[in-house]
Design an enzyme around this catalytic site. Structure first.
Site, PDB file in Angstrom:
ATOM      1  N   ARG A 175       0.837  -1.218   0.000  1.00  0.00           N
ATOM      2  CA  ARG A 175       0.000   0.000   0.000  1.00  0.00           C
ATOM      3  C   ARG A 175       0.865   1.259   0.000  1.00  0.00           C
ATOM      4  NH1 ARG A 175      -2.070  -3.739  -1.026  1.00  0.00           N
ATOM      5  NH2 ARG A 175      -3.812  -4.802  -0.046  1.00  0.00           N
ATOM      6  N   SER A 190     -10.021  -1.152   4.618  1.00  0.00           N
ATOM      7  CA  SER A 190      -9.177  -1.380   5.798  1.00  0.00           C
ATOM      8  C   SER A 190      -8.575  -0.062   6.265  1.00  0.00           C
ATOM      9  CB  SER A 190      -8.035  -2.338   5.460  1.00  0.00           C
ATOM     10  OG  SER A 190      -8.562  -3.603   5.172  1.00  0.00           O
ATOM     11  N   GLU A 239      -3.661   2.867   6.801  1.00  0.00           N
ATOM     12  CA  GLU A 239      -3.749   2.667   5.346  1.00  0.00           C
ATOM     13  C   GLU A 239      -4.574   3.800   4.733  1.00  0.00           C
ATOM     14  OE1 GLU A 239      -4.630  -1.300   3.993  1.00  0.00           O
ATOM     15  OE2 GLU A 239      -5.648  -0.557   2.200  1.00  0.00           O
TER      16      GLU A 239
END
Ligand SMILES: Cc1cc2nc3c(=O)[nH]c(=O)nc-3n(C[C@H](O)[C@H](O)[C@H](O)COP(=O)(O)OP(=O)(O)OC[C@H]3O[C@@H](n4cnc5c(N)ncnc54)[C@H](O)[C@@H]3O)c2cc1C
Length: 293
Positions: free
Chosen positions: A163, A212, A282
């Protein structure tokens, strides 16, 4: 003539359905519009699908670039007998691109079906699922740098991680080519179906969220840590740590960004206290949030 509007509610432009107003929002229609904007003003936020963002209740000062009307093309170019280069604009919806690939009998993007972002946002985030990441199929990307210059970057010139990406600071992604392999459309459809069922089973898809909230720490699952810290179901205002998947914080309807932020801080503190693990976010926070002691 390019549109620019004042005081645009970000709640209508994020999957969280929360966030105060963007002071100014520009809707460029062409690459040249983007170049002119970058040359003439400082951009506060480049907005893709708004599916990985928590925007402050106070909104965003300065200019937000909304690329929703720009960069929407998809072209296929054969690459030898087995592969096809799919060149797509940064504002192409990832799930639509995956469906398009499936219909053309092209495999490699199945994992992206169900990720509610656009291609540009997926590249910035190096979006991934079920063991695959967008970097694995990336061939090249065209960006517009802050000084208004177009630059083509080969996938291996960029540094991607979990990510994470290393695009030039404050650049705008214009388009990208991904390399997909010819395959039987029916098999691709089946793989997508399996992925879709897994998502439905494990993720709160009927609530507003940004996916998430935290990255998984090395060899651990953020959701498992949050659940073990007995935080599932915790609520501040109308924001809740999902009962289904503890790494999702959902807006039950009427939550403020500050409610979500309060839960983020609660999780960070508790997981650090109980397991000594510092969770990394994230989702991207934009604007100011109040620290509650
Ligand atoms: C229900 C749900 C499920 C999800 N599942 C997954 C999943 O399985 N895997 C996963 O990785 N993510 C998942 N996400 C998170 C999110 O969808 C991804 O991170 C997605 O790639 C974000 O894309 P976006 O276009 O919405 O970007 P945005 O949220 O709009 O922006 C994200 C970042 O990218 C930048 N950006 C966007 N477009 C451009 C551009 N053209 N040029 C330059 N910068 C740009 C923004 O400035 C921002 O910094 C999920 C989210 C939800 C709501």
């Amino acid at each position: 003539m390019m549109d620019t509007c004042k005081n645009i509610r970000m709640a209508e432009r994020t999957t969280y359905k929360i966030g105060g107003p963007a002071e100014v929002m520009a809707f460029p229609e062409t690459g040249n519009d983007v170049i002119e904007l970058l040359k003439g003003s400082e951009i506060s936020l480049v907005l893709g699908g708004g599916s990985n963002l928590l925007i402050s209740d106070d909104g965003i000062s300065g200019m937000t670039l909304n690329l929703g009307k720009t960069f929407l093309g998809i072209n296929l170019e054969p690459m030898g007998k087995l592969d096809v280069l799919v060149r797509a604009g940064a504002s192409v919806n990832l799930t639509k691109l995956a469906s398009h690939a499936m219909e053309a009998g092209l495999s490699g993007l199945e994992f992206a079906h169900g990720i509610p972002g656009l291609l540009g946002g997926a590249l910035v985030m190096n979006a991934g699922a079920f063991g695959n990441e967008i970097k694995d199929i990336l061939h090249d990307v065209t960006v517009i740098t802050v000084d208004g210059k177009e630059k083509k970057l080969h996938g291996d010139e960029l540094d991607f991680g979990y990510r994470h990406s290393s695009f030039p600071k404050k650049c705008v992604i214009k388009e990208a080519s991904i390399r997909l392999a010819r395959a039987n459309p029916e098999l691709i459809r089946q793989r997508m179906g399996v992925i879709q069922r897994k998502r439905k089973l494990h993720q709160p898809l009927n609530a507003f969220s940004a996916g998430s909230v935290f990255k998984n720490p090395k060899n651990k699952y953020a959701g498992r840590l949050i659940e073990t810290a007995r935080l599932k179901g915790e609520q501040i205002g109308k924001a809740q740590i999902s009962q289904l998947h503890a790494n999702f914080i959902v807006n039950l309807g009427g939550a403020s960004s500050q409610d979500v932020y309060g839960l983020i801080r609660m999780v960070e503190n508790r997981v650090l206290e109980e397991f000594g693990v510092k969770l990394e976010r994230e989702i991207k926070l934009v604007g100011e949030f109040k620290e509650i002691l």
